[in-house]
Design a protein around this motif. Structure first.
Motif, short mmCIF file in Angstrom:
data_model
loop_
_atom_site.label_atom_id
_atom_site.label_comp_id
_atom_site.label_asym_id
_atom_site.label_seq_id
_atom_site.Cartn_x
_atom_site.Cartn_y
_atom_site.Cartn_z
N HIS A 13 41.15 -28.16 73.14
CA HIS A 13 40.09 -27.86 74.10
C HIS A 13 39.45 -29.15 74.57
CE1 HIS A 13 39.89 -23.63 72.51
NE2 HIS A 13 40.29 -24.25 71.41
N GLU A 14 39.00 -29.17 75.81
CA GLU A 14 38.14 -30.24 76.30
C GLU A 14 36.71 -29.68 76.32
OE1 GLU A 14 41.08 -32.74 79.31
OE2 GLU A 14 39.11 -32.02 80.00
N ILE A 15 35.82 -30.35 75.62
CA ILE A 15 34.46 -29.85 75.49
C ILE A 15 33.48 -30.91 75.97
CG2 ILE A 15 32.73 -29.06 73.82
CD1 ILE A 15 35.02 -28.01 72.14
N ALA A 16 32.62 -30.51 76.87
CA ALA A 16 31.64 -31.46 77.42
C ALA A 16 30.50 -31.71 76.44
CB ALA A 16 31.09 -30.92 78.73
N PHE A 17 29.96 -32.93 76.48
CA PHE A 17 28.77 -33.23 75.67
C PHE A 17 27.88 -34.19 76.45
CE2 PHE A 17 29.27 -37.62 74.16
CZ PHE A 17 30.64 -37.86 74.37
N ASN A 18 26.64 -34.28 75.98
CA ASN A 18 25.68 -35.22 76.54
C ASN A 18 25.36 -36.28 75.49
OD1 ASN A 18 25.23 -33.81 79.07
ND2 ASN A 18 24.17 -32.26 77.84
N PRO A 19 25.02 -37.49 75.94
CA PRO A 19 24.61 -38.51 74.97
C PRO A 19 23.45 -38.00 74.13
CG PRO A 19 24.82 -39.45 77.16
CD PRO A 19 24.96 -37.96 77.31
N ASP A 20 23.46 -38.37 72.86
CA ASP A 20 22.44 -37.98 71.88
C ASP A 20 22.66 -36.57 71.31
OD1 ASP A 20 21.25 -40.47 72.11
OD2 ASP A 20 19.85 -39.77 73.65
N ASP A 21 23.63 -35.80 71.83
CA ASP A 21 23.94 -34.53 71.20
C ASP A 21 24.43 -34.78 69.77
OD1 ASP A 21 23.38 -32.93 73.40
OD2 ASP A 21 25.48 -32.68 73.99
N ASN A 79 39.98 -39.27 56.92
CA ASN A 79 39.32 -39.19 58.23
C ASN A 79 38.37 -38.00 58.32
OD1 ASN A 79 41.39 -37.30 58.22
ND2 ASN A 79 41.92 -37.59 60.37
N SER A 80 38.00 -37.45 57.17
CA SER A 80 37.04 -36.34 57.16
C SER A 80 35.64 -36.83 57.48
CB SER A 80 37.02 -35.67 55.78
OG SER A 80 38.18 -34.93 55.54
N ARG A 81 34.91 -36.03 58.23
CA ARG A 81 33.48 -36.27 58.47
C ARG A 81 32.78 -34.91 58.54
NH1 ARG A 81 31.64 -41.44 60.05
NH2 ARG A 81 29.67 -40.42 59.54
N LEU A 82 31.47 -34.95 58.38
CA LEU A 82 30.64 -33.77 58.62
C LEU A 82 30.06 -33.89 60.01
CD1 LEU A 82 28.82 -33.36 55.19
CD2 LEU A 82 30.88 -32.20 56.02
N SER A 83 30.38 -32.92 60.85
CA SER A 83 29.99 -33.04 62.26
C SER A 83 28.48 -33.01 62.46
CB SER A 83 30.68 -31.97 63.10
OG SER A 83 30.35 -30.67 62.65
N CYS A 84 27.74 -32.47 61.49
CA CYS A 84 26.28 -32.44 61.65
C CYS A 84 25.66 -33.81 61.45
CB CYS A 84 25.65 -31.43 60.69
SG CYS A 84 25.70 -31.90 58.96
N GLN A 85 26.43 -34.75 60.94
CA GLN A 85 25.89 -36.09 60.67
C GLN A 85 26.28 -37.09 61.75
OE1 GLN A 85 23.74 -36.47 57.89
NE2 GLN A 85 23.99 -34.26 58.18
N ILE A 86 26.87 -36.60 62.83
CA ILE A 86 27.36 -37.50 63.88
C ILE A 86 26.57 -37.28 65.17
CG2 ILE A 86 29.34 -38.08 65.33
CD1 ILE A 86 31.11 -37.31 62.91
#
Ligand code: FES
Length: 104
Positions: A13-21, A79-86
Protein backbone atom coordinates in the motif's frame (compact mmCIF):
# COMPACT_ATOMS: atom_id res chain seq x y z
CA UNK A 1 4.66 12.35 1.45
CA UNK A 2 4.02 8.65 1.51
CA UNK A 3 5.04 5.35 3.05
CA UNK A 4 5.23 2.02 1.23
CA UNK A 5 3.63 -0.52 3.55
CA UNK A 6 3.38 -4.28 3.10
CA UNK A 7 0.54 -5.75 5.17
CA UNK A 8 0.33 -9.23 6.69
CA UNK A 9 -1.25 -10.54 3.47
CA UNK A 10 1.78 -9.26 1.50
CA UNK A 11 -0.29 -6.57 -0.18
CA UNK A 12 1.65 -3.34 -0.77
CA UNK A 13 0.00 0.00 0.00
CA UNK A 14 1.01 3.62 -0.50
CA UNK A 15 -0.06 5.57 2.56
CA UNK A 16 0.11 9.34 2.88
CA UNK A 17 1.51 11.03 5.98
CA UNK A 18 2.27 14.49 7.26
CA UNK A 19 5.49 15.62 8.95
CA UNK A 20 5.36 15.10 12.73
CA UNK A 21 2.79 12.29 12.45
CA UNK A 22 3.44 9.29 14.69
CA UNK A 23 3.90 6.26 12.47
CA UNK A 24 1.54 4.08 14.52
CA UNK A 25 -1.27 6.63 14.14
CA UNK A 26 -0.80 6.68 10.37
CA UNK A 27 -0.85 2.88 10.13
CA UNK A 28 -3.87 2.55 12.39
CA UNK A 29 -5.85 5.19 10.51
CA UNK A 30 -5.08 3.36 7.27
CA UNK A 31 -6.36 0.10 8.83
CA UNK A 32 -3.11 -1.75 8.28
CA UNK A 33 -3.87 -4.25 11.04
CA UNK A 34 -1.94 -2.47 13.78
CA UNK A 35 -3.58 -3.16 17.14
CA UNK A 36 -1.60 -0.65 19.23
CA UNK A 37 -3.40 -1.83 22.34
CA UNK A 38 -1.56 0.52 24.71
CA UNK A 39 -2.19 3.49 22.41
CA UNK A 40 1.46 4.43 22.17
CA UNK A 41 2.61 4.00 25.78
CA UNK A 42 5.31 1.51 24.76
CA UNK A 43 3.94 -1.32 26.90
CA UNK A 44 2.26 -3.72 24.44
CA UNK A 45 4.40 -4.28 21.30
CA UNK A 46 1.25 -4.77 19.18
CA UNK A 47 2.41 -1.95 16.91
CA UNK A 48 5.45 -3.99 15.81
CA UNK A 49 6.79 -3.39 12.29
CA UNK A 50 9.83 -4.33 10.22
CA UNK A 51 11.59 -1.39 8.58
CA UNK A 52 13.45 -2.03 5.33
CA UNK A 53 17.17 -2.05 6.04
CA UNK A 54 18.04 0.97 3.93
CA UNK A 55 15.69 3.14 6.01
CA UNK A 56 16.82 2.10 9.49
CA UNK A 57 19.54 4.75 9.59
CA UNK A 58 16.96 7.50 9.12
CA UNK A 59 15.15 6.62 12.34
CA UNK A 60 15.94 7.76 15.85
CA UNK A 61 17.84 5.07 17.77
CA UNK A 62 15.89 2.55 19.84
CA UNK A 63 15.72 3.55 23.51
CA UNK A 64 15.73 1.12 26.44
CA UNK A 65 11.93 1.00 26.81
CA UNK A 66 11.42 0.16 23.13
CA UNK A 67 14.20 -2.42 23.27
CA UNK A 68 12.55 -4.14 26.24
CA UNK A 69 9.17 -4.25 24.52
CA UNK A 70 10.62 -5.53 21.26
CA UNK A 71 11.93 -8.51 23.20
CA UNK A 72 8.25 -9.27 23.90
CA UNK A 73 7.17 -8.95 20.26
CA UNK A 74 6.44 -12.05 18.25
CA UNK A 75 9.34 -12.85 15.93
CA UNK A 76 11.49 -9.77 16.51
CA UNK A 77 14.26 -9.18 13.96
CA UNK A 78 17.19 -6.77 13.70
CA UNK A 79 14.97 -4.37 11.73
CA UNK A 80 12.08 -4.52 14.20
CA UNK A 81 10.70 -1.27 15.58
CA UNK A 82 7.62 -0.16 17.49
CA UNK A 83 5.69 2.16 15.23
CA UNK A 84 4.36 4.18 18.18
CA UNK A 85 7.90 5.31 18.95
CA UNK A 86 8.61 6.73 15.50
CA UNK A 87 7.86 10.35 14.70
CA UNK A 88 7.81 10.87 10.96
CA UNK A 89 9.68 13.68 9.21
CA UNK A 90 10.02 14.67 5.56
CA UNK A 91 13.13 12.49 5.30
CA UNK A 92 10.89 9.43 5.73
CA UNK A 93 9.11 10.09 2.44
CA UNK A 94 9.12 6.78 0.55
CA UNK A 95 10.07 4.66 3.58
CA UNK A 96 9.31 0.97 3.17
CA UNK A 97 8.10 -1.16 6.04
CA UNK A 98 6.20 -4.36 6.75
CA UNK A 99 3.53 -4.90 9.38
CA UNK A 100 4.60 -7.40 12.04
CA UNK A 101 2.82 -10.74 12.39
CA UNK A 102 -0.62 -10.79 13.95
CA UNK A 103 -0.95 -11.60 17.61
CA UNK A 104 -2.94 -14.67 18.64
S1 FES B 1 1.18 0.90 20.77
FE1 FES B 1 1.76 -0.32 22.46
S2 FES B 1 3.91 -0.45 22.27
FE2 FES B 1 3.30 0.71 20.56
Amino acid sequence: MKLIVTDVDKTVHEIAFNPDDILMHVLRAAEMGILAECDGCCVCATCHIYVDAEWLGKLEPIDDDEEDMLDEACTPQENSRLSCQIQLTPQHDGMKLTIGPEWD
